[in-house]
Design a protein around this motif. Sequence first.
Motif, mmCIF file in Angstrom:
data_model
loop_
_atom_site.group_PDB
_atom_site.id
_atom_site.type_symbol
_atom_site.label_atom_id
_atom_site.label_comp_id
_atom_site.label_asym_id
_atom_site.label_seq_id
_atom_site.Cartn_x
_atom_site.Cartn_y
_atom_site.Cartn_z
ATOM 1 N N ARG A 7 24.661 31.653 7.873
ATOM 2 C CA ARG A 7 24.081 30.247 7.660
ATOM 3 C C ARG A 7 23.861 30.142 6.328
ATOM 4 O O ARG A 7 23.272 29.271 5.960
ATOM 5 C CB ARG A 7 22.577 30.447 8.465
ATOM 6 C CG ARG A 7 22.676 30.795 9.899
ATOM 7 C CD ARG A 7 23.035 29.488 10.501
ATOM 8 N NE ARG A 7 22.799 29.680 12.088
ATOM 9 C CZ ARG A 7 23.659 29.297 12.933
ATOM 10 N NH1 ARG A 7 24.646 28.680 12.626
ATOM 11 N NH2 ARG A 7 23.465 29.646 14.164
ATOM 12 N N ARG A 8 24.512 30.644 5.636
ATOM 13 C CA ARG A 8 24.389 30.621 4.035
ATOM 14 C C ARG A 8 25.346 29.502 3.582
ATOM 15 O O ARG A 8 26.478 29.556 4.025
ATOM 16 C CB ARG A 8 24.831 31.655 3.426
ATOM 17 C CG ARG A 8 23.589 32.744 3.421
ATOM 18 C CD ARG A 8 23.807 33.959 2.395
ATOM 19 N NE ARG A 8 24.999 34.232 1.940
ATOM 20 C CZ ARG A 8 25.389 35.302 1.330
ATOM 21 N NH1 ARG A 8 24.713 36.258 1.102
ATOM 22 N NH2 ARG A 8 26.888 35.202 1.088
ATOM 23 N N LEU A 45 22.073 22.492 5.454
ATOM 24 C CA LEU A 45 23.458 22.489 6.239
ATOM 25 C C LEU A 45 23.629 21.276 7.065
ATOM 26 O O LEU A 45 24.444 21.111 7.985
ATOM 27 C CB LEU A 45 23.184 23.585 7.156
ATOM 28 C CG LEU A 45 22.866 24.753 6.660
ATOM 29 C CD1 LEU A 45 22.980 25.957 7.849
ATOM 30 C CD2 LEU A 45 23.710 25.527 5.565
ATOM 31 N N GLN A 46 22.866 20.133 6.777
ATOM 32 C CA GLN A 46 23.380 18.757 7.249
ATOM 33 C C GLN A 46 24.686 18.099 6.706
ATOM 34 O O GLN A 46 25.408 17.230 7.660
ATOM 35 C CB GLN A 46 22.320 18.004 7.269
ATOM 36 C CG GLN A 46 20.917 18.299 7.755
ATOM 37 C CD GLN A 46 21.112 18.055 9.376
ATOM 38 O OE1 GLN A 46 21.554 17.101 9.949
ATOM 39 N NE2 GLN A 46 20.682 19.284 10.009
ATOM 40 N N LEU A 75 36.614 18.930 14.181
ATOM 41 C CA LEU A 75 37.105 20.238 13.965
ATOM 42 C C LEU A 75 36.058 21.156 13.566
ATOM 43 O O LEU A 75 36.119 22.411 13.922
ATOM 44 C CB LEU A 75 37.923 20.306 12.970
ATOM 45 C CG LEU A 75 39.498 19.246 13.401
ATOM 46 C CD1 LEU A 75 40.324 19.299 12.132
ATOM 47 C CD2 LEU A 75 40.176 20.051 14.435
ATOM 48 N N LEU A 76 34.905 20.743 13.014
ATOM 49 C CA LEU A 76 33.839 21.628 12.477
ATOM 50 C C LEU A 76 33.093 22.535 13.592
ATOM 51 O O LEU A 76 32.303 23.221 13.289
ATOM 52 C CB LEU A 76 32.910 21.041 11.465
ATOM 53 C CG LEU A 76 33.508 20.477 10.237
ATOM 54 C CD1 LEU A 76 32.460 19.950 9.356
ATOM 55 C CD2 LEU A 76 34.409 21.477 9.298
ATOM 56 N N LYS A 77 33.119 21.738 14.789
ATOM 57 C CA LYS A 77 32.597 22.401 16.037
ATOM 58 C C LYS A 77 33.025 23.907 16.107
ATOM 59 O O LYS A 77 32.070 24.606 16.711
ATOM 60 C CB LYS A 77 32.838 21.688 17.131
ATOM 61 C CG LYS A 77 32.255 20.186 17.324
ATOM 62 C CD LYS A 77 32.528 19.503 18.627
ATOM 63 C CE LYS A 77 31.883 17.925 18.744
ATOM 64 N NZ LYS A 77 32.017 17.435 19.568
ATOM 65 N N HIS A 82 24.582 25.432 14.711
ATOM 66 C CA HIS A 82 23.591 24.911 15.443
ATOM 67 C C HIS A 82 23.567 23.168 15.619
ATOM 68 O O HIS A 82 23.607 22.544 16.631
ATOM 69 C CB HIS A 82 21.881 25.149 14.904
ATOM 70 C CG HIS A 82 21.050 24.274 15.779
ATOM 71 N ND1 HIS A 82 20.690 24.758 17.009
ATOM 72 C CD2 HIS A 82 20.192 23.401 15.242
ATOM 73 C CE1 HIS A 82 19.871 23.963 17.554
ATOM 74 N NE2 HIS A 82 19.451 23.243 16.667
ATOM 75 N N ARG A 83 24.065 22.556 14.437
ATOM 76 C CA ARG A 83 24.649 21.152 14.272
ATOM 77 C C ARG A 83 25.470 21.224 13.420
ATOM 78 O O ARG A 83 26.088 21.896 12.556
ATOM 79 C CB ARG A 83 23.458 20.544 13.728
ATOM 80 C CG ARG A 83 22.032 20.029 14.268
ATOM 81 C CD ARG A 83 21.170 19.193 13.445
ATOM 82 N NE ARG A 83 19.852 19.054 14.252
ATOM 83 C CZ ARG A 83 18.761 19.111 13.677
ATOM 84 N NH1 ARG A 83 18.775 18.886 12.260
ATOM 85 N NH2 ARG A 83 17.720 19.081 14.163
#
Length: 106
Positions: A7-8, A45-46, A75-77, A82-83
């Motif tokens: 998550r960093r 992270l938005q 593609l980032l999925k 989380h989002r």
Amino acid sequence: MLPFVSRRPSMIATSVRRVLAPALRSCPPECGIVSMTEVEVSPDLQWVTVSISALKDSPSALAHLKEQTSRLRGLLKKLELHRVPFLRFKIDTRGESAERLDTLLR
């Protein structure tokens, strides 16, 4: 699927670079070689801001990537966050600045 991503923001930036790199090959030939010079991820992270540089025509490469933003965001999925962050593209002008500075120093 890519393995779990930390998550960093710095770790996410590396993963984003790996996911988006192949998409740069879809830029029009008149752009020349297009590369990502920097990937910044906002602390929440938005947002992901990708700086690009093109050998011949950076504005055309930027326009092409902006047209492809929704597909590239999809593609980032693969990152299993989380989002899915929103994408922004910008032209990296550091090369031009360095060239101007070199000219002034001569």
